[in-house]
Enzyme design. Structure first.
Site, PDB file in Angstrom:
ATOM      1  N   SER A 164       0.818  -1.213   0.000  1.00 53.10           N
ATOM      2  CA  SER A 164       0.000   0.000   0.000  1.00 53.10           C
ATOM      3  C   SER A 164       0.861   1.278   0.000  1.00 53.10           C
ATOM      4  O   SER A 164       0.400   2.333  -0.427  1.00 53.10           O
ATOM      5  CB  SER A 164      -0.926   0.007   1.214  1.00 53.10           C
ATOM      6  OG  SER A 164      -0.168  -0.166   2.391  1.00 53.10           O
ATOM      7  N   ASP A 408      -3.319   6.517  11.730  1.00 54.52           N
ATOM      8  CA  ASP A 408      -2.504   5.835  10.715  1.00 54.52           C
ATOM      9  C   ASP A 408      -1.166   6.571  10.610  1.00 54.52           C
ATOM     10  O   ASP A 408      -1.091   7.677  10.062  1.00 54.52           O
ATOM     11  CB  ASP A 408      -3.252   5.846   9.375  1.00 54.52           C
ATOM     12  CG  ASP A 408      -2.409   5.265   8.231  1.00 54.52           C
ATOM     13  OD1 ASP A 408      -1.210   4.991   8.438  1.00 54.52           O
ATOM     14  OD2 ASP A 408      -2.965   5.114   7.122  1.00 54.52           O
ATOM     15  N   HIS A 411       0.975   5.215   6.373  1.00 57.41           N
ATOM     16  CA  HIS A 411       0.832   5.781   5.024  1.00 57.41           C
ATOM     17  C   HIS A 411       1.127   7.283   5.070  1.00 57.41           C
ATOM     18  O   HIS A 411       1.414   7.831   6.131  1.00 57.41           O
ATOM     19  CB  HIS A 411      -0.576   5.482   4.501  1.00 57.41           C
ATOM     20  CG  HIS A 411      -0.863   4.009   4.486  1.00 57.41           C
ATOM     21  ND1 HIS A 411      -1.507   3.369   5.515  1.00 57.41           N
ATOM     22  CD2 HIS A 411      -0.541   3.065   3.587  1.00 57.41           C
ATOM     23  CE1 HIS A 411      -1.577   2.074   5.249  1.00 57.41           C
ATOM     24  NE2 HIS A 411      -1.001   1.858   4.084  1.00 57.41           N
TER      25      HIS A 411
END
Ligand SMILES: *[C@@H]1O[C@H](CO)[C@@H](O)[C@H](O)[C@H]1NC(C)=O
Ligand SMILES: *[C@@H]1O[C@H](CO)[C@@H](O)[C@H](O)[C@H]1NC(C)=O
Ligand SMILES: *[C@@H]1O[C@H](CO)[C@@H](O)[C@H](O)[C@H]1NC(C)=O
Ligand SMILES: *[C@@H]1O[C@H](CO)[C@@H](O)[C@H](O)[C@H]1NC(C)=O
Ligand SMILES: *[C@@H]1O[C@H](CO)[C@@H](O)[C@H](O)[C@H]1NC(C)=O
Ligand SMILES: *[C@@H]1O[C@H](CO)[C@@H](O)[C@H](O)[C@H]1NC(C)=O
Ligand SMILES: *[C@@H]1O[C@H](CO)[C@@H](O)[C@H](O)[C@H]1NC(C)=O
Ligand SMILES: *[C@@H]1O[C@H](CO)[C@@H](O)[C@H](O)[C@H]1NC(C)=O
Length: 432
Positions: A164, A408, A411
């Site tokens: 990702s 998060d 990312h």
């Protein structure tokens, strides 16, 4: 001393001219004359001025001079912005706040922005994470020009392969070119693990292939891959590789999904009931997987047409004590200022495995350029989506009362840090 060190060079170049057979006698006479002149100097080392040892000495001085000058020029050119890119270490530098030139595109204006990365859309108010420029110490990064890149990609496929984080870099790349392509002349298409952005006027595609562990695994489903018993077929890559082998520019990454002490390895296929499973120490499996990957490249990729890249580990910011405040990246608004900052989430041993595999590939004639983004991204603790992203599952009350628990810190918001990774890629693709 410095004046002297230039002499051997001039003499050597004369000598080269004199190697022309018709001038040989003259050249030899001249050299013998020179040898006599140098006898005094040579005497210091007690070397007898025989013809051969003089030549050997001259060559040695020449080499030492060359090394000395090349080191010196490194210092001399430090502040020059026109250092050849190939001579410049792009990854050594600093972040500079620059809200004139950055961001390179607007979040809202990118047709293909991902909800996982659209931090502004999901409520982030401090937006300075969009304004940082990477300034290498020795040179400037070339300004990203979408038209130039698309021209370079005409009739070609640029494919990102990995997890990702690599997908985030792919989205960034698509956003970087998006505004240069009118709506009727582009398309986005997803088929299984492969997503393809196409600029039809150029017949250029920028693609992403989901393979978080590079080799085959039970996490290969592009949507439904959160399985508890993560398992790799460490020797099997062809199922994935056949989709990208003929790409013109390939950009790989794989790290995040290996962050565990051991990994389950399967010999046999996922379908067959008599496969052999074994729990193996992670670094070993990681290396085996990268060897499978590198063997594939050695035998299947056309070296004269394919440009290869490996993106080094993307750092996470899950331990606030690394920089001394907060739980993790939640509520961070400034980069780390401490030079050479290195977080505890980042494992140098794992990175060294990649470096060794790439070095080894090089000896086999396959060049993979490392995009060495780890250290420079370490500083950017404020660059992650934190809580400002689409939440795929409703939040529990417990989570809402402690936002850092669901932040998060892996990312990266876009526009943001991965745009800079793509500026490196751009520099290598367009300027080399
Ligand atoms: C290069 O420039 C920086 C600031 O722009 C300065 O601090 C540094 O001393 C300069 N280095 C050299 C070798 O001139
Ligand atoms: C990556 O870049 C950092 C910062 O310049 C440097 O310290 C490190 O040695 C580099 N690693 C590799 C493998 O080149
Ligand atoms: C850029 O940043 C400076 C300093 O923070 C601020 O004064 C200025 O208004 C900003 N300009 C833009 C275009 O955001
Ligand atoms: C990008 O490159 C094209 C072609 O070289 C040039 O015409 C254009 O002005 C450049 N755009 C920018 C923003 O520099
Ligand atoms: C378009 O690009 C593909 C590679 O993505 C290439 O195989 C094909 O030949 C190109 N088409 C034309 C008409 O050049
Ligand atoms: C999707 O990919 C499969 C396997 O590569 C291929 O057979 C199929 O034709 C593709 N479908 C579309 C709509 O492109
Ligand atoms: C992983 O676990 C699931 C159930 O949790 C099971 O259905 C599946 O067969 C297991 N896969 C492997 C490769 O062990
Ligand atoms: C490799 O690529 C080059 C340049 O595109 C091409 O000329 C050559 O035929 C290719 N070799 C193979 C074996 O496909």
């Amino acid at each position: 001393m410095k004046n002297e060190s230039h002499q051997p060079q001039q003499e050597a170049s004369k000598r080269r001219k004199n190697q022309n057979p018709t001038h040989k006698g003259k050249g030899e006479r001249k050299l013998i004359g020179m040898a006599k002149k140098h006898q005094i100097v040579l005497g210091i080392w007690g070397i007898r001025s025989s013809f051969r040892s003089l030549i050997a000495l001259l060559l040695t001085i020449l080499i030492i001079t060359a090394v000395y000058l090349s080191q010196d020029s490194g210092r001399f050119f430090e502040n020059r912005t026109n250092v050849e890119l190939s001579q410049c270490n792009l990854f050594s530098g600093k972040w500079v706040f620059d809200n004139q030139s950055y961001p390179l595109y607007k979040e809202k204006e990118c047709t293909y922005m991902s909800d996982q990365l659209a931090c502004e859309k999901f409520g982030r108010k401090d937006l300075s994470y969009q304004n940082w420029r990477w300034q290498p110490h020795q040179c400037n990064l070339p300004r990203f020009n979408a038209t130039v890149l698309l021209e370079r990609l005409r009739n070609k496929r640029l494919i990102f392969v990995g997890d990702s984080l690599n997908r985030g870099q792919w989205v960034s790349m698509v956003c970087l070119v998006d505004s240069a392509v009118p709506p009727t002349l582009k398309s986005m298409h997803t088929n299984g693990s492969l997503s393809t952005f196409k600029a039809t006027e150029y017949n250029a595609s920028i693609e992403f292939y989901w393979a978080p562990l590079l080799v085959e695994s039970n996490s290969d489903d592009p949507l439904n891959h959160r399985v508890p018993n993560r398992t790799v077929r460490v020797k099997a890559i062809e199922k994935h590789a056949k989709h990208w082998t003929d790409g013109d520019i390939l950009v790989f990454d794989s790290y995040l999904w290996w962050r565990r002490p051991t990994m389950k390895v399967l010999w046999g296929s996922f379908e067959s009931p008599d496969g052999i499973y074994k729990e193996v120490e992670m670094l070993r499996v990681y290396e085996m997987a990268l060897r499978t990957w590198s063997d594939w490249l050695e035998f299947h990729v056309n070296r004269s047409k394919t440009q290869l890249f490996f993106v080094s580990m993307s750092p996470t910011h899950e331990s606030g004590e690394d920089w001394g405040d907060g739980e993790n990246c939640y509520s961070e608004t400034e980069p780390v200022l401490k030079e050479e900052f290195w977080g505890s989430d980042t494992d140098p041993k794992t990175m060294r495995v990649v470096e060794n595999v790439l070095d080894d590939l090089k000896t086999r004639g396959v060049d993979v350029q490392m995009l060495n983004i780890t250290q420079l991204s370490e500083y950017r603790k404020e660059g992650h989506p934190s809580i400002y992203r689409k939440q795929w599952e409703p939040l529990t009350e417990e989570q809402i009362s402690d936002p850092s628990s669901y932040a998060d810190c892996i990312h990266w918001c876009l526009p943001g840090v991965p745009d800079v990774w793509n500026e490196f890629l751009y520099a290598y693709i367009v300027h080399q």
